[in-house]
Design an enzyme around this catalytic site. Structure first.
Site, PDB file in Angstrom:
ATOM      1  N   HIS A  37     103.483 -15.139 -38.682  1.00 14.74           N
ATOM      2  CA  HIS A  37     104.290 -15.437 -37.489  1.00 14.74           C
ATOM      3  C   HIS A  37     104.338 -16.927 -37.186  1.00 14.74           C
ATOM      4  O   HIS A  37     103.485 -17.704 -37.641  1.00 14.74           O
ATOM      5  CB  HIS A  37     103.752 -14.672 -36.279  1.00 14.74           C
ATOM      6  CG  HIS A  37     102.449 -15.186 -35.754  1.00 14.74           C
ATOM      7  ND1 HIS A  37     102.352 -15.966 -34.617  1.00 14.74           N
ATOM      8  CD2 HIS A  37     101.181 -15.068 -36.217  1.00 14.74           C
ATOM      9  CE1 HIS A  37     101.079 -16.266 -34.403  1.00 14.74           C
ATOM     10  NE2 HIS A  37     100.344 -15.737 -35.361  1.00 14.74           N
ATOM     11  N   ASP A  80      96.838 -12.659 -32.853  1.00 18.40           N
ATOM     12  CA  ASP A  80      97.661 -13.213 -31.777  1.00 18.40           C
ATOM     13  C   ASP A  80      98.249 -12.107 -30.899  1.00 18.40           C
ATOM     14  O   ASP A  80      98.879 -11.173 -31.398  1.00 18.40           O
ATOM     15  CB  ASP A  80      98.791 -14.053 -32.406  1.00 18.40           C
ATOM     16  CG  ASP A  80      99.505 -14.894 -31.394  1.00 18.40           C
ATOM     17  OD1 ASP A  80     100.009 -14.338 -30.395  1.00 18.40           O
ATOM     18  OD2 ASP A  80      99.574 -16.122 -31.587  1.00 18.40           O
TER      19      ASP A  80
HETATM   20 ZN   LIG Z   1      98.437 -16.249 -35.696  1.00 17.53          ZN
END
Ligand SMILES: [Zn+2]
Length: 218
Positions: free
Chosen positions: A116, A57
């Site tokens: 996360h 990400d």
């Molecule tokens: Zn992720």
């Protein structure tokens, strides 16, 4: 049928302008101030003390979150920051290869799995989204964690619970690697779980005895 052949994708030597601009800023700013560090790293090789397993990400860059300079973090990122179980089956294992290098060659002292909030990989698994040739297989690693999450998939809390439960599962999987287990048993390697809230920027750390995530100290 008179179909036009699909054109071959072109390889352009010109990087996107944003990358050139960023590189120019790096050459003008960060490189001069860290030049000696780069030279030293080039001559002596890297010797990072910490390895991070993070998600691909773009919002969750370990070097940004931990304000790390060159040579400080040995990082492997993958979809949903997963650690697969030890499986030396002759196939292609990028994450396992990085773990092997980090632990047995670089001999990192700390190994952090960084999860996360709002993880797209976790969302894809939870929603049974179509996942192409590779992602579906990869995120099927989330199956055992999902089975152990108490709340239902419809609950708003489900995704966060899955993000945090899968992080614990990845720490369990780390211990299936003989070299990880051996290094941690002789206290040469410490394992950690941390969770980054993208919206607030808050980091919480897994308290391994209680299984709770507690806010990182200032
Ligand atoms: Zn992720």
């Amino acid at each position: 049928m008179n179909e036009k052949p699909t054109p071959e994708p072109t390889m352009d030597i010109n990087l996107p302008q944003r990358l050139y601009d960023g590189y120019r800023a790096f050459r003008a700013g960060r490189l001069p101030t860290e030049q000696s560090r780069y030279r030293e790293l080039a001559e002596r090789g890297q010797a990072p003390e910490t390895m991070v397993v993070g998600c691909c990400d773009s919002r969750v860059a370990p070097e940004a979150i931990f304000d790390a300079g060159p040579g400080e973090l040995f990082v492997v990122r993958n979809v949903a920051n997963l650690v697969p179980p030890y499986s030396p089956d002759g196939l292609y294992h990028g994450v396992s290869a990085a773990l092997e290098y980090g632990v047995t060659v670089l001999r990192v002292k700390h190994l952090v799995v960084l999860g996360h909030a709002r993880c797209g990989g976790i969302q894809a698994f939870a929603s049974n989204a179509p996942t192409g040739d590779f992602i579906g297989k990869w995120i099927s690693l989330l199956g055992p964690a999902a089975a152990s999450v108490q709340s239902q998939r419809e609950d708003g809390d489900f995704l966060k619970q899955l993000e945090q439960t899968s992080l614990k599962r990845s720490l369990d999987n780390l211990k299936t690697f003989p070299f990880v287990r051996a290094a941690s048993e002789r206290n040469a390697l410490a394992l950690f779980g941390a969770y980054f809230d993208v919206a607030t920027g808050e980091l919480s750390v897994l308290e391994q005895e209680s299984g709770r995530f507690v806010a990182a100290r200032d």
